[in-house]
Design a protein around this motif. Structure first.
Motif, PDB file in Angstrom:
ATOM      1  N   UNK A   1      31.679  52.564  64.784  1.00 41.25           N
ATOM      2  CA  UNK A   1      31.796  53.251  63.500  1.00 41.25           C
ATOM      3  C   UNK A   1      33.261  53.608  63.239  1.00 41.25           C
ATOM      4  N   UNK A   2      33.975  54.021  64.285  1.00 40.97           N
ATOM      5  CA  UNK A   2      35.402  54.312  64.152  1.00 40.97           C
ATOM      6  C   UNK A   2      36.202  53.082  63.749  1.00 40.97           C
ATOM      7  N   UNK A   3      35.810  51.911  64.258  1.00 37.46           N
ATOM      8  CA  UNK A   3      36.491  50.670  63.866  1.00 37.46           C
ATOM      9  C   UNK A   3      36.289  50.379  62.382  1.00 37.46           C
ATOM     10  N   UNK A   4      35.070  50.592  61.896  1.00 36.23           N
ATOM     11  CA  UNK A   4      34.800  50.364  60.472  1.00 36.23           C
ATOM     12  C   UNK A   4      35.609  51.343  59.625  1.00 36.23           C
ATOM     13  N   UNK A   5      35.667  52.606  60.049  1.00 31.71           N
ATOM     14  CA  UNK A   5      36.451  53.599  59.313  1.00 31.71           C
ATOM     15  C   UNK A   5      37.949  53.271  59.354  1.00 31.71           C
ATOM     16  N   UNK A   6      38.437  52.786  60.505  1.00 32.11           N
ATOM     17  CA  UNK A   6      39.848  52.400  60.596  1.00 32.11           C
ATOM     18  C   UNK A   6      40.145  51.225  59.672  1.00 32.11           C
ATOM     19  N   UNK A   7      39.213  50.277  59.590  1.00 32.11           N
ATOM     20  CA  UNK A   7      39.395  49.132  58.692  1.00 32.11           C
ATOM     21  C   UNK A   7      39.426  49.614  57.239  1.00 32.11           C
ATOM     22  N   UNK A   8      38.512  50.526  56.876  1.00 33.62           N
ATOM     23  CA  UNK A   8      38.493  51.044  55.511  1.00 33.62           C
ATOM     24  C   UNK A   8      39.777  51.814  55.203  1.00 33.62           C
ATOM     25  N   UNK A   9      40.247  52.599  56.149  1.00 34.33           N
ATOM     26  CA  UNK A   9      41.492  53.340  55.960  1.00 34.33           C
ATOM     27  C   UNK A   9      42.675  52.389  55.794  1.00 34.33           C
ATOM     28  N   UNK A  10      42.664  51.289  56.534  1.00 32.53           N
ATOM     29  CA  UNK A  10      43.697  50.266  56.416  1.00 32.53           C
ATOM     30  C   UNK A  10      43.704  49.672  55.010  1.00 32.53           C
ATOM     31  N   UNK A  11      42.522  49.398  54.455  1.00 29.68           N
ATOM     32  CA  UNK A  11      42.423  48.817  53.112  1.00 29.68           C
ATOM     33  C   UNK A  11      42.895  49.823  52.064  1.00 29.68           C
ATOM     34  N   UNK A  12      42.461  51.074  52.195  1.00 30.38           N
ATOM     35  CA  UNK A  12      42.867  52.109  51.238  1.00 30.38           C
ATOM     36  C   UNK A  12      44.380  52.308  51.294  1.00 30.38           C
ATOM     37  N   UNK A  13      44.946  52.318  52.498  1.00 28.26           N
ATOM     38  CA  UNK A  13      46.394  52.491  52.631  1.00 28.26           C
ATOM     39  C   UNK A  13      47.152  51.350  51.957  1.00 28.26           C
ATOM     40  N   UNK A  14      46.702  50.113  52.148  1.00 30.16           N
ATOM     41  CA  UNK A  14      47.380  48.977  51.517  1.00 30.16           C
ATOM     42  C   UNK A  14      47.291  49.065  50.000  1.00 30.16           C
ATOM     43  N   UNK A  15      46.126  49.452  49.481  1.00 32.91           N
ATOM     44  CA  UNK A  15      45.945  49.554  48.038  1.00 32.91           C
ATOM     45  C   UNK A  15      46.816  50.665  47.455  1.00 32.91           C
ATOM     46  N   UNK A  16      46.785  51.846  48.050  1.00 35.29           N
ATOM     47  CA  UNK A  16      47.565  52.968  47.532  1.00 35.29           C
ATOM     48  C   UNK A  16      49.063  52.678  47.628  1.00 35.29           C
TER      49      UNK A  16
END
Length: 193
Positions: free
Chosen positions: A136-151
């Motif tokens: 679950x932490x890996x999925x959250x890290x991936x989502x955070x990575x995507x949000x960071x790139x977008x922002x």
């Protein structure tokens, strides 16, 4: 794109012809937030590379390597203790089977400990739960990575020129509902290109 001399030029450069010499002019690097988001969705860290934030790549890679090592640690121990637990609980349906009171389990430090069935189940469930939380932490890290790139891509394309201005002025007008005077502030934004 076809130039006047009959050859095609790449999209990121512009060729100008002047006195039989060809000059290559590089176009400025344009960041598109959607591309940054899609690239980060495909491969973690690719959006940060696209945004030219190279210093974030070790952070993204470190997060995924660390979470992967934690997941592997828990998976190895889960399969080990699951094997011991299944040996003990394999004959649970057989009324004539009497399970042993304890099972000798070798630990990583070389010491063998005697564990009963409840201890094996608790240890087995703990390693499985920790492994699942790590996924679950890996999925959250991936989502955070995507949000960071977008922002980051949106912030890099945000206009921060000196042509932005804000004008504040007080207003006083007649309110048609209350038939009285109303005071307030008027905010005016000016965007010049």
């Amino acid at each position: 794109m076809v130039s006047s001399v009959g050859f095609s030029a790449p999209l990121d450069s512009l060729r100008l012809q002047k006195n039989d010499s060809v000059k290559v002019v590089k176009m400025p690097y344009k960041i598109i937030p959607r591309q940054a988001t899609l690239k980060s969705l495909m491969i973690p860290g690719w959006g940060q590379l696209y945004n030219r934030q190279y210093w974030k790549l070790p952070l993204v890679a470190g997060a995924f390597v660390t979470l992967g090592m934690i997941a592997n640690y828990n998976q190895v121990r889960y399969t080990k203790y699951r094997g011991y637990y299944y040996v003990v609980s394999l004959h649970a349906d057989d009324p004539t089977y009497v399970p042993p009171a304890t099972v000798a389990v070798p630990y990583e430090d070389g010491v063998t400990r005697d564990l009963d069935v409840n201890q094996l189940k608790r240890i087995n469930d703990g390693f499985r739960r920790n492994r699942d939380y790590t996924y679950i932490g890996m999925v959250l890290a991936w989502a955070l990575n995507v949000v960071d790139a977008n922002v980051s891509a949106h912030l890099k394309t945000f206009d921060v020129s000196d042509d932005l201005s804000l004008r504040v002025k007080p207003i006083m007008e007649m309110d048609p509902l209350s038939q009285g005077m109303v005071s307030g502030l008027s905010l005016s934004f000016n965007f010049k290109k």
